[in-house]
Design an enzyme around this catalytic site. Structure first.
Site, PDB file in Angstrom:
ATOM      1  N   ARG A 128      23.860   2.517 -12.241  1.00 58.59           N
ATOM      2  CA  ARG A 128      24.538   2.347 -10.946  1.00 58.59           C
ATOM      3  C   ARG A 128      23.851   3.124  -9.812  1.00 58.59           C
ATOM      4  NH1 ARG A 128      29.370   3.158 -14.173  1.00 58.59           N
ATOM      5  NH2 ARG A 128      30.077   1.112 -14.846  1.00 58.59           N
ATOM      6  N   LYS A 150      15.837  -2.532   2.015  1.00 59.33           N
ATOM      7  CA  LYS A 150      16.094  -3.869   1.453  1.00 59.33           C
ATOM      8  C   LYS A 150      15.329  -3.977   0.140  1.00 59.33           C
ATOM      9  CE  LYS A 150      17.183  -6.862   5.352  1.00 59.33           C
ATOM     10  NZ  LYS A 150      16.740  -8.017   6.144  1.00 59.33           N
ATOM     11  N   GLU A 192       3.181  -8.502  10.163  1.00 61.64           N
ATOM     12  CA  GLU A 192       4.411  -7.717  10.358  1.00 61.64           C
ATOM     13  C   GLU A 192       4.222  -6.684  11.472  1.00 61.64           C
ATOM     14  OE1 GLU A 192       7.130  -8.686   8.904  1.00 61.64           O
ATOM     15  OE2 GLU A 192       6.801  -9.266   6.807  1.00 61.64           O
ATOM     16  N   LYS A 234      11.072  -0.028  13.489  1.00 66.70           N
ATOM     17  CA  LYS A 234      11.954  -0.394  12.377  1.00 66.70           C
ATOM     18  C   LYS A 234      13.044   0.667  12.193  1.00 66.70           C
ATOM     19  CE  LYS A 234      12.460  -2.478   7.961  1.00 66.70           C
ATOM     20  NZ  LYS A 234      11.933  -3.280   6.896  1.00 66.70           N
ATOM     21  N   GLU A 244      22.378  -5.169   8.228  1.00 67.97           N
ATOM     22  CA  GLU A 244      22.154  -6.443   8.938  1.00 67.97           C
ATOM     23  C   GLU A 244      23.462  -7.164   9.310  1.00 67.97           C
ATOM     24  OE1 GLU A 244      18.513  -8.468   7.805  1.00 67.97           O
ATOM     25  OE2 GLU A 244      19.432 -10.369   8.378  1.00 67.97           O
ATOM     26  N   ARG A 248      19.700  -6.119  13.052  1.00 68.30           N
ATOM     27  CA  ARG A 248      18.580  -6.040  12.096  1.00 68.30           C
ATOM     28  C   ARG A 248      17.932  -7.401  11.845  1.00 68.30           C
ATOM     29  NH1 ARG A 248      17.850  -2.440   6.569  1.00 68.30           N
ATOM     30  NH2 ARG A 248      15.827  -3.336   6.041  1.00 68.30           N
ATOM     31  N   ASN A 252      13.479 -10.311  11.264  1.00 70.50           N
ATOM     32  CA  ASN A 252      13.100 -11.521  10.527  1.00 70.50           C
ATOM     33  C   ASN A 252      12.436 -12.555  11.421  1.00 70.50           C
ATOM     34  OD1 ASN A 252      13.806 -11.040   7.811  1.00 70.50           O
ATOM     35  ND2 ASN A 252      15.947 -11.082   8.422  1.00 70.50           N
ATOM     36  N   HIS A 255      10.340 -15.281   9.918  1.00 69.42           N
ATOM     37  CA  HIS A 255      10.604 -15.322   8.477  1.00 69.42           C
ATOM     38  C   HIS A 255      11.329 -16.585   8.032  1.00 69.42           C
ATOM     39  CE1 HIS A 255       9.330 -11.208   8.847  1.00 69.42           C
ATOM     40  NE2 HIS A 255       9.551 -10.938   7.584  1.00 69.42           N
ATOM     41  N   HIS A 259       9.570 -18.130   5.123  1.00 68.65           N
ATOM     42  CA  HIS A 259      10.139 -18.212   3.765  1.00 68.65           C
ATOM     43  C   HIS A 259      10.140 -19.656   3.259  1.00 68.65           C
ATOM     44  CE1 HIS A 259      12.585 -14.176   3.987  1.00 68.65           C
ATOM     45  NE2 HIS A 259      11.296 -13.994   3.796  1.00 68.65           N
ATOM     46  N   HIS A 272       3.094 -13.679   1.826  1.00 71.01           N
ATOM     47  CA  HIS A 272       4.285 -13.512   2.664  1.00 71.01           C
ATOM     48  C   HIS A 272       3.883 -13.347   4.146  1.00 71.01           C
ATOM     49  CE1 HIS A 272       8.252 -12.182   3.907  1.00 71.01           C
ATOM     50  NE2 HIS A 272       7.693 -11.123   4.478  1.00 71.01           N
TER      51      HIS A 272
HETATM   52  P1  NAD Z   1       2.066  -7.564  -2.760  1.00 67.72           P
HETATM   53  O1  NAD Z   1       2.979  -6.515  -3.170  1.00 67.72           O
HETATM   54  O2  NAD Z   1       1.985  -8.788  -3.579  1.00 67.72           O
HETATM   55  O3  NAD Z   1       0.617  -6.939  -2.585  1.00 67.72           O
HETATM   56  C1  NAD Z   1      -0.425  -7.772  -2.211  1.00 67.72           C
HETATM   57  C2  NAD Z   1      -1.606  -7.714  -3.198  1.00 67.72           C
HETATM   58  O4  NAD Z   1      -2.384  -6.551  -2.918  1.00 67.72           O
HETATM   59  C3  NAD Z   1      -1.208  -7.604  -4.641  1.00 67.72           C
HETATM   60  O5  NAD Z   1      -2.114  -8.331  -5.424  1.00 67.72           O
HETATM   61  C4  NAD Z   1      -1.350  -6.126  -4.922  1.00 67.72           C
HETATM   62  O6  NAD Z   1      -1.521  -5.818  -6.267  1.00 67.72           O
HETATM   63  C5  NAD Z   1      -2.551  -5.784  -4.106  1.00 67.72           C
HETATM   64  N1  NAD Z   1      -2.670  -4.412  -3.662  1.00 67.72           N
HETATM   65  C6  NAD Z   1      -1.685  -3.603  -3.265  1.00 67.72           C
HETATM   66  N2  NAD Z   1      -2.187  -2.467  -2.785  1.00 67.72           N
HETATM   67  C7  NAD Z   1      -3.526  -2.541  -2.906  1.00 67.72           C
HETATM   68  C8  NAD Z   1      -4.579  -1.676  -2.576  1.00 67.72           C
HETATM   69  N3  NAD Z   1      -4.376  -0.526  -1.963  1.00 67.72           N
HETATM   70  N4  NAD Z   1      -5.839  -2.077  -2.854  1.00 67.72           N
HETATM   71  C9  NAD Z   1      -6.060  -3.279  -3.429  1.00 67.72           C
HETATM   72  N5  NAD Z   1      -5.105  -4.167  -3.738  1.00 67.72           N
HETATM   73  C10 NAD Z   1      -3.846  -3.790  -3.469  1.00 67.72           C
HETATM   74  O7  NAD Z   1       2.405  -8.077  -1.261  1.00 67.72           O
HETATM   75  P2  NAD Z   1       2.830  -7.342   0.079  1.00 67.72           P
HETATM   76  O8  NAD Z   1       2.238  -8.135   1.165  1.00 67.72           O
HETATM   77  O9  NAD Z   1       2.569  -5.889   0.033  1.00 67.72           O
HETATM   78  O10 NAD Z   1       4.409  -7.521   0.095  1.00 67.72           O
HETATM   79  C11 NAD Z   1       4.996  -8.794   0.167  1.00 67.72           C
HETATM   80  C12 NAD Z   1       6.368  -8.691  -0.424  1.00 67.72           C
HETATM   81  O11 NAD Z   1       7.157  -7.801   0.363  1.00 67.72           O
HETATM   82  C13 NAD Z   1       7.112 -10.014  -0.446  1.00 67.72           C
HETATM   83  O12 NAD Z   1       7.732 -10.165  -1.694  1.00 67.72           O
HETATM   84  C14 NAD Z   1       8.147  -9.849   0.645  1.00 67.72           C
HETATM   85  O13 NAD Z   1       9.303 -10.607   0.404  1.00 67.72           O
HETATM   86  C15 NAD Z   1       8.415  -8.392   0.607  1.00 67.72           C
HETATM   87  N6  NAD Z   1       8.930  -7.846   1.873  1.00 67.72           N
HETATM   88  C16 NAD Z   1      10.037  -7.068   1.806  1.00 67.72           C
HETATM   89  C17 NAD Z   1      10.530  -6.487   2.953  1.00 67.72           C
HETATM   90  C18 NAD Z   1      11.711  -5.553   2.875  1.00 67.72           C
HETATM   91  O14 NAD Z   1      12.244  -5.185   3.919  1.00 67.72           O
HETATM   92  N7  NAD Z   1      12.108  -5.141   1.700  1.00 67.72           N
HETATM   93  C19 NAD Z   1       9.895  -6.705   4.176  1.00 67.72           C
HETATM   94  C20 NAD Z   1       8.758  -7.506   4.197  1.00 67.72           C
HETATM   95  C21 NAD Z   1       8.279  -8.057   3.026  1.00 67.72           C
HETATM   96  N1  GLY Z   2      11.883  -6.966   6.825  1.00 62.15           N
HETATM   97  C1  GLY Z   2      13.151  -7.220   7.424  1.00 62.15           C
HETATM   98  C2  GLY Z   2      14.117  -6.108   7.299  1.00 62.15           C
HETATM   99  O1  GLY Z   2      13.817  -5.082   6.752  1.00 62.15           O
HETATM  100  O2  GLY Z   2      15.208  -6.250   7.741  1.00 62.15           O
END
Ligand code: NAD
Ligand code: GLY
Length: 371
Positions: A128, A150, A192, A234, A244, A248, A252, A255, A259, A272
């Site tokens: 939890r 998130k 972003e 942010k 949100e 917030r 997006n 997005h 998405h 993404h």
């Molecule tokens: P990812 O986590 O898939 O990383 C991208 C690629 O880069 C992967 O292959 C990873 O292994 C590689 N990588 C990571 N760091 C590296 C480094 N230093 N050197 C070499 N390779 C490296 O993608 P991302 O773009 O980081 O994140 C996208 C994800 O984040 C999506 O799932 C999206 O939905 C999510 N997201 C979440 C929020 C939130 O608020 N929680 C906001 C935006 C995006």
């Molecule tokens: N990436 C959108 C949020 O954090 O709300």
């Protein structure tokens, strides 16, 4: 609290009463025990990473954690958006239980947004809720996904549909890790960064236009400023609307279209950030059709997104009814209310609004923006 992490590091604070925490930005942070000195004491720590990132940085991080935790474990997940799912999440719970991890165990997310979102969700639900720390290794994760709490996994029917709001104790943005980041991933992160301009700060947008070449060349000073300003914006948004209820949603921008592209093509085909880049252009066109911004603004945004190495035209998601398929996918968006899609639109440069729009208008924009 402004703790001392390293003389060269800067800090942005997320202000959420008892859930407040610092984002520390600088160099030589990840492998320094000093970075983690304010974390709570516990018997064990679990570093969650993936097959790409663990070989690069896990040893450094685990050595830094060894002085603080008796047992430092590593779990290496498969890499990719396609693995942001239940079976992969289960691997985190398996590791925690098999190693007798208690409710004080601290989870460390070492990776991009995929690892960060999944580790955060595991931390929110294991026993939890256990503490966790974000150590983002992509630009995208440093400027967005590691901040604000998130957490989620994908469902085949929709992106990030299963998750929780759960804040980390600390976010460590070490610029050094970006040295190994592939160009395509850097560009995805820039989407972003660019996002924060039209929704909140056109002076920052001007700065990105002027400094984009330096950012693309991974200039440390430019990257540090981009990360710091993105996190400040942010933090300002999340501090007012953690879950949100309203404001917030502006984060997006791009997005809703993005998405739809990601899930419509199949997770992992477009990154993404690529979906968000193209989605921002589409949302700007929609804003223009509603008379909220003028054509030169849309063109300026399109040029910047393109210069960042991101797509500016949408893919076709159906050979028969492309716009219909986009609409169908966009209705699954978390901002939808009673089946009505709500778009983040630009209401004059630097200000965002969230509205529903008649399908006919959205169809026109999709037809104009897709090749
Ligand atoms: P990812 O986590 O898939 O990383 C991208 C690629 O880069 C992967 O292959 C990873 O292994 C590689 N990588 C990571 N760091 C590296 C480094 N230093 N050197 C070499 N390779 C490296 O993608 P991302 O773009 O980081 O994140 C996208 C994800 O984040 C999506 O799932 C999206 O939905 C999510 N997201 C979440 C929020 C939130 O608020 N929680 C906001 C935006 C995006
Ligand atoms: N990436 C959108 C949020 O954090 O709300």
């Amino acid at each position: 609290m402004h703790a001392n992490f390293s003389s060269a590091a800067s800090q942005v604070q997320i202000q959420l009463a008892e859930r407040s925490y610092p984002i520390v930005i600088g160099t030589q942070l990840l492998g320094s025990a000093l970075t983690y000195q304010h974390l709570p004491q516990a018997a064990s720590a679990l570093v969650v990473s993936n097959t790409t990132v663990a070989p690069l940085f896990a040893t450094q991080l685990m050595q830094a954690l060894q002085s603080r935790y008796r047992k430092v474990l590593l779990l290496t997940l498969p890499d990719g958006e396609v693995h942001k799912d239940w079976p992969t999440l289960q691997l985190i719970f398996d590791a925690l239980l098999q190693n007798g991890c208690d409710r004080k165990t601290v989870l460390f997310a070492l990776g991009g947004g995929v690892v960060g979102d999944m580790t955060g969700f595991a931390a929110a639900s294991y026993m939890r809720g256990v503490p966790f720390v974000q150590v983002p290794t992509t630009l995208l994760a440093q400027v967005d996904s590691s901040v604000g709490g998130k957490t989620a996994i994908n469902h085949p029917l929709g992106k990030n549909m299963i998750g929780a709001f759960y804040q980390p104790l600390l976010v460590v943005c070490d610029l050094d890790v970006l040295a190994t980041l592939p160009t395509r991933e850097l560009s995805a992160g820039l989407a972003e960064v660019i996002k924060y301009g039209p929704i909140a700060d056109m002076a920052f947008f001007d700065w990105i236009e002027a400094n984009l070449d330096a950012l693309l060349a991974k200039d440390a000073t430019a990257l540090a400023h981009a990360i710091e300003r993105s996190c400040e914006i942010k933090a300002w948004v999340v501090g007012q609307d953690e879950r949100e209820a309203g404001l917030r949603a502006i984060l997006n921008f791009g997005h809703t279209f993005g998405h739809a592209i990601e899930s419509g093509l199949g997770y992992g085909k477009w990154l993404h950030g690529e979906g968000v880049g193209c989605g921002m252009v589409m949302a700007a066109h929609l804003s223009q059709r509603l008379g909220l911004v003028d054509r030169p603004f849309v063109e300026r945004l399109t040029v910047l997104v393109g210069r960042a190495g991101l797509p500016v035209t949408g893919p076709r998601l159906s050979s028969t009814d492309n716009a219909g398929r986009y609409l169908e996918l966009m209705r699954i968006d978390k901002k939808s209310e009673a089946g009505e899609i709500r778009f983040v639109l630009i209401d004059g440069p630097g200000k965002a609004t969230v509205r529903s729009v008649p399908d006919a208008l959205v169809r026109q924009v999709i037809d104009d923006c897709c090749i």
